[in-house]
Motif scaffolding. Structure first.
Motif, PDB file in Angstrom:
ATOM      1  N   GLY A  19     -17.945   1.860  -6.000  1.00  0.00           N
ATOM      2  CA  GLY A  19     -17.001   1.041  -5.253  1.00  0.00           C
ATOM      3  C   GLY A  19     -15.817   1.805  -4.705  1.00  0.00           C
ATOM      4  N   ILE A  20     -14.962   1.052  -4.018  1.00  0.00           N
ATOM      5  CA  ILE A  20     -13.703   1.568  -3.479  1.00  0.00           C
ATOM      6  C   ILE A  20     -12.615   0.601  -3.899  1.00  0.00           C
ATOM      7  N   TRP A  21     -11.488   1.154  -4.364  1.00  0.00           N
ATOM      8  CA  TRP A  21     -10.414   0.342  -4.909  1.00  0.00           C
ATOM      9  C   TRP A  21      -9.080   0.684  -4.266  1.00  0.00           C
ATOM     10  N   VAL A  22      -8.161  -0.271  -4.368  1.00  0.00           N
ATOM     11  CA  VAL A  22      -6.789  -0.047  -3.942  1.00  0.00           C
ATOM     12  C   VAL A  22      -5.890  -0.382  -5.126  1.00  0.00           C
ATOM     13  N   GLU A  23      -4.835   0.406  -5.291  1.00  0.00           N
ATOM     14  CA  GLU A  23      -3.920   0.215  -6.408  1.00  0.00           C
ATOM     15  C   GLU A  23      -2.493   0.307  -5.894  1.00  0.00           C
ATOM     16  N   ARG A  24      -1.786  -0.807  -5.999  1.00  0.00           N
ATOM     17  CA  ARG A  24      -0.384  -0.844  -5.580  1.00  0.00           C
ATOM     18  C   ARG A  24       0.507  -0.774  -6.809  1.00  0.00           C
ATOM     19  N   THR A  25       1.656  -0.165  -6.670  1.00  0.00           N
ATOM     20  CA  THR A  25       2.590  -0.009  -7.780  1.00  0.00           C
ATOM     21  C   THR A  25       2.870  -1.360  -8.427  1.00  0.00           C
ATOM     22  N   GLY A  26       2.732  -1.397  -9.762  1.00  0.00           N
ATOM     23  CA  GLY A  26       3.013  -2.606 -10.519  1.00  0.00           C
ATOM     24  C   GLY A  26       1.887  -3.627 -10.511  1.00  0.00           C
ATOM     25  N   GLU A  27       0.756  -3.328  -9.874  1.00  0.00           N
ATOM     26  CA  GLU A  27      -0.378  -4.260  -9.828  1.00  0.00           C
ATOM     27  C   GLU A  27      -1.617  -3.595 -10.407  1.00  0.00           C
ATOM     28  N   ASP A  28      -2.561  -4.418 -10.860  1.00  0.00           N
ATOM     29  CA  ASP A  28      -3.834  -3.891 -11.328  1.00  0.00           C
ATOM     30  C   ASP A  28      -4.651  -3.388 -10.148  1.00  0.00           C
ATOM     31  N   ARG A  29      -5.543  -2.470 -10.430  1.00  0.00           N
ATOM     32  CA  ARG A  29      -6.457  -1.948  -9.414  1.00  0.00           C
ATOM     33  C   ARG A  29      -7.340  -3.089  -8.916  1.00  0.00           C
TER      34      ARG A  29
END
Length: 194
Positions: free
Chosen positions: A73-83
């Motif tokens: 897969g491909i994921w995005v991770e923003r500061t303070g949030e789960d992947r």
């Protein structure tokens, strides 16, 4: 003397973040299991710093989020949030466009690998690149071309390229195979293509 930095034994997923730092998977596990994505200075100074929860570093999205990919897969991770999963059926990482807006990836459809481009901010917007299929896409450095390997039954395949237009809507030129003369002549540096 300090201990060596440990990286994943297979497919360590090392990529440059900028001119001085490398993103690397720093675990001994295979196929993205329990990976840690960390950054290290190219000269080894400063030790290992955490970067994300795992996968191969693809880059930063247009809004600064960490974009990673793996075999599943491909994921995005923003500061303070789960992947968050963008595409759980994408395979072998992917390639983030230079502006951080688009990810090129491949997935299996039946017996064929197919290249897609998806919008990071709206994962449901996905565009098939060519009807013939292909795999392992790579953006050009200016974001106007996409290179990929053609599907092949044999051990050798062709390197294909399409022109990409994102405005007024996403579109691709017909695929063109790169010849050895256009790709690898002594007067042409490979990185000048991308």
């Amino acid at each position: 003397s300090s201990a060596p930095i440990r990286v994943a034994r297979e497919h360590p997923g090392m990529r440059w973040i900028d001119s001085t730092r490398i993103a690397v998977e720093t675990s001994g596990f295979r196929f993205g299991q329990n990976d840690r994505l960390e950054t290290v200075s190219a000269d080894g100074s400063g030790g290992v710093q955490p970067l994300g929860t795992g996968g191969m570093f693809l880059g930063r999205s247009g809004d600064g989020a960490l974009v990673t990919g793996g075999l599943t897969g491909i994921w995005v991770e923003r500061t303070g949030e789960d992947r968050k999963s963008l595409w759980n059926d994408a395979e072998c990482g992917g390639s983030l466009s230079p502006d951080g807006s688009w990810v090129a990836f491949h997935r299996h459809e039946g017996t064929q690998k197919v290249v897609y481009v998806g919008l990071v901010s709206y994962p449901s917007r996905q565009y098939r690149v060519a009807k013939e299929g292909g795999h392992h896409p790579l953006w050009s450095r200016d974001g106007r071309r996409l290179y990929y390997a053609a599907n092949s039954a044999g051990p050798v395949t062709s390197l294909m390229v399409v022109d990409v237009r994102t405005e007024p809507s996403m579109s691709f030129s017909d695929p063109t195979g790169l010849s050895s003369k256009s790709c690898c002549s002594r007067s042409t540096r490979i990185d000048s293509m991308t």
